[in-house]
Scaffold this motif. Structure first.
Motif, mmCIF file in Angstrom:
data_model
loop_
_atom_site.group_PDB
_atom_site.id
_atom_site.type_symbol
_atom_site.label_atom_id
_atom_site.label_comp_id
_atom_site.label_asym_id
_atom_site.label_seq_id
_atom_site.Cartn_x
_atom_site.Cartn_y
_atom_site.Cartn_z
ATOM 1 N N ALA B 116 0.831 -1.200 0.000
ATOM 2 C CA ALA B 116 0.000 0.000 0.000
ATOM 3 C C ALA B 116 0.867 1.251 0.000
ATOM 4 N N MET B 117 1.827 1.272 0.900
ATOM 5 C CA MET B 117 2.638 2.486 1.045
ATOM 6 C C MET B 117 3.510 2.703 -0.180
ATOM 7 N N PHE B 118 4.091 1.616 -0.661
ATOM 8 C CA PHE B 118 4.997 1.797 -1.794
ATOM 9 C C PHE B 118 4.239 2.209 -3.047
ATOM 10 N N SER B 119 3.019 1.710 -3.212
ATOM 11 C CA SER B 119 2.314 2.139 -4.425
ATOM 12 C C SER B 119 2.012 3.633 -4.369
ATOM 13 N N VAL B 120 1.745 4.145 -3.169
ATOM 14 C CA VAL B 120 1.515 5.587 -3.062
ATOM 15 C C VAL B 120 2.812 6.349 -3.364
ATOM 16 N N VAL B 121 3.894 5.895 -2.750
ATOM 17 C CA VAL B 121 5.172 6.583 -2.968
ATOM 18 C C VAL B 121 5.553 6.544 -4.442
ATOM 19 N N ARG B 122 5.303 5.390 -5.055
ATOM 20 C CA ARG B 122 5.655 5.271 -6.463
ATOM 21 C C ARG B 122 4.780 6.191 -7.319
ATOM 22 N N GLY B 123 3.485 6.154 -7.042
ATOM 23 C CA GLY B 123 2.570 6.970 -7.843
ATOM 24 C C GLY B 123 2.839 8.451 -7.685
ATOM 25 N N VAL B 124 3.136 8.869 -6.459
ATOM 26 C CA VAL B 124 3.248 10.302 -6.202
ATOM 27 C C VAL B 124 4.671 10.812 -6.406
ATOM 28 N N LEU B 344 8.070 9.648 2.679
ATOM 29 C CA LEU B 344 9.281 8.851 2.876
ATOM 30 C C LEU B 344 9.355 8.336 4.312
ATOM 31 N N VAL B 345 8.928 9.172 5.257
ATOM 32 C CA VAL B 345 8.910 8.722 6.655
ATOM 33 C C VAL B 345 7.991 7.514 6.787
ATOM 34 N N LEU B 346 6.825 7.616 6.149
ATOM 35 C CA LEU B 346 5.871 6.505 6.252
ATOM 36 C C LEU B 346 6.415 5.246 5.581
ATOM 37 N N LEU B 347 7.100 5.443 4.456
ATOM 38 C CA LEU B 347 7.679 4.279 3.778
ATOM 39 C C LEU B 347 8.733 3.633 4.670
ATOM 40 N N GLY B 348 9.531 4.471 5.323
ATOM 41 C CA GLY B 348 10.526 3.960 6.260
ATOM 42 C C GLY B 348 9.866 3.168 7.376
ATOM 43 N N ALA B 349 8.753 3.714 7.879
ATOM 44 C CA ALA B 349 8.043 3.037 8.964
ATOM 45 C C ALA B 349 7.554 1.669 8.496
ATOM 46 N N VAL B 350 7.080 1.629 7.261
ATOM 47 C CA VAL B 350 6.596 0.356 6.717
ATOM 48 C C VAL B 350 7.747 -0.639 6.588
ATOM 49 N N ALA B 351 8.913 -0.133 6.181
ATOM 50 C CA ALA B 351 10.074 -1.015 6.071
ATOM 51 C C ALA B 351 10.394 -1.615 7.441
ATOM 52 N N VAL B 413 -3.846 -3.949 -1.657
ATOM 53 C CA VAL B 413 -4.766 -3.222 -2.540
ATOM 54 C C VAL B 413 -5.843 -2.529 -1.704
ATOM 55 N N VAL B 414 -6.347 -3.271 -0.714
ATOM 56 C CA VAL B 414 -7.339 -2.677 0.186
ATOM 57 C C VAL B 414 -6.706 -1.508 0.947
ATOM 58 N N GLY B 415 -5.494 -1.759 1.451
ATOM 59 C CA GLY B 415 -4.796 -0.717 2.203
ATOM 60 C C GLY B 415 -4.537 0.508 1.352
ATOM 61 N N MET B 416 -4.202 0.282 0.092
ATOM 62 C CA MET B 416 -3.908 1.401 -0.808
ATOM 63 C C MET B 416 -5.158 2.255 -0.985
ATOM 64 N N ARG B 417 -6.315 1.604 -1.137
ATOM 65 C CA ARG B 417 -7.565 2.370 -1.273
ATOM 66 C C ARG B 417 -7.769 3.214 -0.020
ATOM 67 N N ALA B 418 -7.548 2.574 1.139
ATOM 68 C CA ALA B 418 -7.746 3.293 2.398
ATOM 69 C C ALA B 418 -6.779 4.476 2.475
ATOM 70 N N LEU B 419 -5.535 4.244 2.085
ATOM 71 C CA LEU B 419 -4.534 5.306 2.131
ATOM 72 C C LEU B 419 -4.940 6.477 1.248
ATOM 73 N N LYS B 420 -5.454 6.154 0.061
ATOM 74 C CA LYS B 420 -5.835 7.213 -0.869
ATOM 75 C C LYS B 420 -6.940 8.063 -0.256
#
Lengths: 116, 875
Positions: B116-124, B344-351, B413-420
């Motif tokens: 979820a997080m990476f798809s947002v980072v990638r898209g944005v 990036l902070v959130l992506l780090g947190a996910v890592a 995918v569900v998480g990505m929708r929620a994130l958006k």
């Protein structure tokens, strides 16, 4: 000894399978059979024959196992598998039809056409 | 050869030996044959040898082709074995559903969050903007706006740009003549804007070069969404004329649904209105973007612009500080600048979360392999090689990783929708975020990497079983020194990583807490806001405008439950300020000096009372401060303190915005500071003017009620409609929501970090529980003996608790150090708190230890209740 004939590609496989169709044999037996029945006219050295044998083994057309012979030698004995027999039948059939056609063509008399 | 019976592997030596033996027999048989035919022995041997040709060459040929075949067989066997390993692993997993489910869920969780997080980072952040050669697009002076005058100047003179376009966001325009009146979010663009991006309309055409000229500018391009909602997707919309702010405007095109540029929620694009004779010609309202000319770079473009600054300043009479700090940056960087750090902070947190999940599954694998200790030992004893066993276990962990990964991507995918839905909608290109091939590749890589990471260690340890030892001593197996060390290491790592996450979440929670308690200078609770921009002839003269807003305010105030009503053209905390230059009559500013700027607001009704901005001295505006009356002004306390320190500012004369106001205004009052653009920046110097004297045509109303402001919406709409049926009630929200939006990015980061931290802590707790429970089960006998020898329950409980605590303390110490280092990444996001805040860090440490005790408590109680007899007999 008759003059050596050049070997057509793929025929050795067929000949080796044919030799084994009489029963399990070791390399020497096959070699002797080919020699005897071709009256030495096939230019096949034993090294090529072994390569063919090993290849047939890999393709599971023949199987091999070590046996001890009557005079106490360890020899690798090859046996035709079911697949090998089917392959031999198919190849024999193809070969016979092929050679008949080619023979007929090669021995046909040139037809005389209208003179100039 | 059957897949069940392992084939005996032949190495190169075996192959050679066999061939040699076969040939030797062959030659011997021929020799016998020739002797039998009457040849002498040496002649027989010579002939026999001749049959196989050159002996060494024959050997070489035969063994080469044999080896080749052997390789082939091995490869095929490798696949067969793999199939076997996979089905074996599947059987193992089915046999231990608890282990399998926990491992799969843990891992799916990590991968899901990552997906979820990476798809947002990638898209944005990572995916190039969907324009032609997006890397050649640049934002010019990204921190400030440019005027039409500057736009034209740059278009004519900037050589490092093959094109310069402008985009003026945030225009609210009322559209009538197509269904219900509707307030549109409109952006004005230079006519070349779309062509410069290299995009095409879905329908109709783009702007033509002369459509910014007076008389030509009444054209509009619709967004796909507006076209669908307001025009029902009717293709004949092109050419249709609608009213935009009362002006007949022709629709010339519709953009595709995927199109988005600079501002994400635009309903329609109108051309910039460029009129060199207008007083607004030099007013700076637009964002400038450019396309780098061939050969130019961001650096050379910035240098060229710097060289143009003095000439622009002279040409348009701008102040001394014009162009200061002006730069050129890549468009994407400029658009994502504010949220880049947060993402990036959130992506780090996910890592970090993924690492915790890996450690946890690693731990589970260790328990699992320990439970299979005897089985593995027996297999070793029966001749399975070490690498064979390692391979089988690694296959099993990869299988868990793969299944977990697939589940995780689904969850992602569900998480990505929620994130958006959760992320600020202003994020550029957020709508285009999707699960694309790039995301999948990264997820697959993470999955396999993680599978290896948590699989190899336990597998290598498990394969080290000493077959005889285990079989001889009928112990419960497991628990080799190294495997205990590895479990402990996993748990320490989990605790440390969880502490880092919790510390980050703690800092952001503290930030939110501080932001919500910061004195913003007004009270956002209980206030409803909305925008009113009349289009009818009712505001054709200044007198009518004043009457219009006064009357509307009066009617709104009459709604039951409404305490006070006011309005301003621009509300605080909306992210930006309306600035104007300041002149003070008693302090003439030399023309060479930098000209000061102040924030200004045009207000009407009881704005100050409604916002609860306190009057410090003097008076507020009164009904007598009309257009004909002497101009009056109210200033903020910090402005009074700055320009009239220790003196009374009342009665001083100042002028704001020299372009449009020639008259000096008298300061009549001083009010409290408000945080104007954002909640985290202190109050600025600010002036208020009565709208009756300024005559702006649109207002944001503020309506204070004692109850829930949103409950007023229906009656407000009814009152506005009864008053003026042609005006839309736009941007309806509570002032509290305006405030919440202003801290939206931080709130999102805080929320997500809190979620990740909770998950991380949960996983960490499971890890601690697992280790302690396992160690208790291993020591059942020892603990039983202790009890039999009279150890007190309390002591045994403590002994077990201590084990969990010791590991946690090490983890906490490492984690706190990690949190201090990781805190630097949060530097730009925290407010009112240091990232090394000792109170927060100690609180996090204490929490971690509490969780550790809680997780160890169950196994400790169980240990204390061990019945010595059962424990000893249990062997």
């Amino acid at each position: 000894m008759a003059q050596e004939l050049p070997l057509l590609k793929g025929t050795v496989d067929m000949l080796v399978l044919k030799a084994l169709s009489w029963g399990p044999m070791h390399g020497f037996g096959i070699s002797l059979w080919l020699d005897t029945h071709s009256k030495g006219s096939l230019g096949l050295d034993d090294s090529s024959m072994y390569q063919v044998l090993h290849r047939l083994e890999e393709r599971k057309l023949v199987s091999a196992e070590w046996r001890t012979t009557d005079n106490n030698r360890r020899a690798r004995v090859y046996t035709l598998t079911r697949a090998g027999r089917a392959q031999l039948d198919a190849q024999t059939d193809t070969w016979l039809r092929y050679s008949r056609v080619v023979t007929a063509l090669m021995t046909a008399r040139p037809r005389t056409t209208g003179s100039t | 050869m059957s897949a069940r019976i392992p084939r005996i592997h032949r190495d190169a030596g075996d192959i050679d030996r066999e061939i040699r033996e076969e040939l030797a027999t062959h030659i011997a048989m021929w020799t016998d044959h020739f002797i039998a035919r009457g040849l002498p022995r040496d002649e027989a041997e010579r002939r026999a040898l001749a049959r196989v040709g050159e002996l060494q060459a024959t050997l070489d040929t035969l063994s080469a082709s044999a080896r080749h075949r052997e390789d082939f067989m091995n490869r095929r066997e490798w696949w067969t074995t793999l199939r076997g390993d996979v089905s074996f692993a599947m059987r193992q997993m089915r046999r231990q559903p608890a282990f399998t489910i926990v491992a799969l869920l843990t891992f799916a969780l990590g991968i899901g969050a990552n997906t979820a997080m990476f798809s947002v980072v990638r898209g944005v952040l990572l995916r190039p903007l969907p324009y032609r050669e997006p890397q050649r697009l640049a934002a010019i002076w990204p921190t400030r706006a440019i005027s039409n005058a500057e736009l034209i100047y740059l278009q004519r003179n900037a050589r490092s740009m093959s094109g310069v376009a402008a985009f003026s966001p945030g225009w609210g325009i009322a559209m009538t003549g197509a269904g219900d009146p509707r307030q549109l979010a409109v952006a004005r663009t230079s006519t070349s804007f779309f062509q410069m991006l290299g995009v095409r309309p879905a329908l109709g055409r783009l702007f033509t070069p002369n459509e910014s000229d007076p008389g030509n500018w009444d054209v509009a391009i619709l967004s796909h969404a507006l076209w669908i909602t307001q025009f029902g997707g009717d293709p004949s919309v092109v050419g249709r004329v609608v009213d935009m702010d009362g002006q007949p405007t022709r629709i010339v095109g519709v953009m595709p649904a995927s199109f988005e540029a600079i501002q994400s929620d635009v309903d329609a694009w109108l051309p910039l209105q460029i009129d060199p004779h207008s007083p607004f010609y030099t007013g700076q309202t637009a964002i400038a973007i450019g396309r780098l000319a061939p050969g130019a770079t961001l650096v050379t473009a910035a240098a060229e612009l710097a060289s143009l600054v003095p000439r622009i300043r002279a040409a348009f009479n701008y102040t001394e500080d014009y162009g200061r700090g002006g730069t050129v940056v890549g468009l994407q960087e400029s658009l994502t600048g504010g949220t880049r750090r947060a993402l990036l902070v959130l992506l780090g947190a996910v890592a970090v979360l993924v690492l915790i999940a890996v450690a946890n599954v690693g731990n589970l694998m260790l328990s699992h392999t320990n439970a299979r200790h005897r089985e593995l030992a027996i297999r070793r004893a029966l001749g399975a090689s070490r690498s064979r066993i390692v391979r089988q276990l690694v296959v099993q962990s990869l299988l868990i990783a793969l299944i977990g990964g697939v589940l995780g991507v689904g969850a992602g995918v569900v998480g990505m929708r929620a994130l958006k839905a959760v992320l600020p909608a202003t994020l550029p290109m957020l709508s285009t975020v999707s699960l694309d091939i790039g995301v999948l590749i990264v997820c697959a890589a993470v999955t396999v990497g993680a599978g290896l990471a948590f699989g190899i260690g336990p597998a290598a340890l498990a394969s080290r079983v000493d077959p005889e030892g285990v079989l001889r001593v009928s112990s419960t197996g497991g628990g080799s020194r190294a495997s205990i060390a590895m479990r402990r290491a996993f748990v320490v790592a989990e605790v440390a990583l969880a502490v880092v996450l919790v510390a980050g979440a703690g800092l952001m929670a503290e930030t939110l807490w501080r932001l919500q308690r910061v004195d913003i200078g007004f009270d956002p609770r209980g206030v409803l806001t909305f925008r009113i921009q009349p289009t009818s002839g009712q505001v054709s003269t200044p007198e009518k405008t004043a009457l219009y807003f006064d009357e509307l305010a009066r009617r709104l105030a009459a709604i039951p439950g409404v305490a006070t009503v006011g309005a301003a053209q621009h509300l605080p905390l909306s992210g930006f300020n309306w600035n104007a230059s300041l002149d003070i009559e008693s302090h003439p500013i030399p023309t060479t000096a930098a000209h000061p700027f102040v924030v200004w607001r045009s207000v009407t009704g009881n704005y100050f009372e409604t916002m609860r901005v306190p009057l410090v001295r003097g008076r507020l505006f009164e009904a007598t401060d009309t257009r004909g009356a002497p101009p009056v002004i109210v200033i903020s306390a910090s402005m009074a303190a700055h320009y009239w320190p220790g003196r009374n500012a009342i009665g001083e004369h100042i002028r704001v915005g020299n372009a449009t106001n020639k008259n000096w205004a008298t300061i009549v009052g001083v009010v409290g500071d408000v945080r104007s653009a954002t909640a985290d920046a202190p109050g600025v110097e600010e002036v208020y003017r009565p709208n009756a004297q300024l005559n702006l045509h649109f207002m944001h109303f503020v309506v204070r009620t004692s109850g829930n402001p949103m409950a007023l919406v229906a009656s407000v709409r009814a009152v506005v409609h009864a008053f003026d049926a042609t005006v839309p009630v736009a941007e309806v929200q509570s002032l509290g929501d305006v405030f919440a939006t202003s801290i939206g990015t931080r709130r999102t980061v805080a929320m997500l970090l809190a979620a990740f931290a909770t998950l991380g802590t949960l996983l960490g707790a499971i890890g601690i529980y697992g280790v302690v429970a396992y160690s208790v089960s291993q020591r059942t006998r020892e603990l039983g003996i202790r009890t039999a020898l009279g150890a007190i329950e309390r002591h045994i409980t403590w002994m077990v608790l201590r084990e969990g605590l010791e590991l946690s303390i090490i983890g906490v110490v490492i984690g706190v150090c990690g949190a201090i280092v990781a805190g630097r990444a949060l530097q730009a996001l925290v407010f009112g708190v240091q990232t090394t805040d000792p109170i927060i860090l100690s609180a996090v440490a204490a929490c971690a230890l509490l969780v550790a005790v809680a997780a160890s408590y169950g196994p400790a109680r169980r240990a204390a209740r061990i019945d010595p007899l059962t424990a000893l007999r249990g062997e």
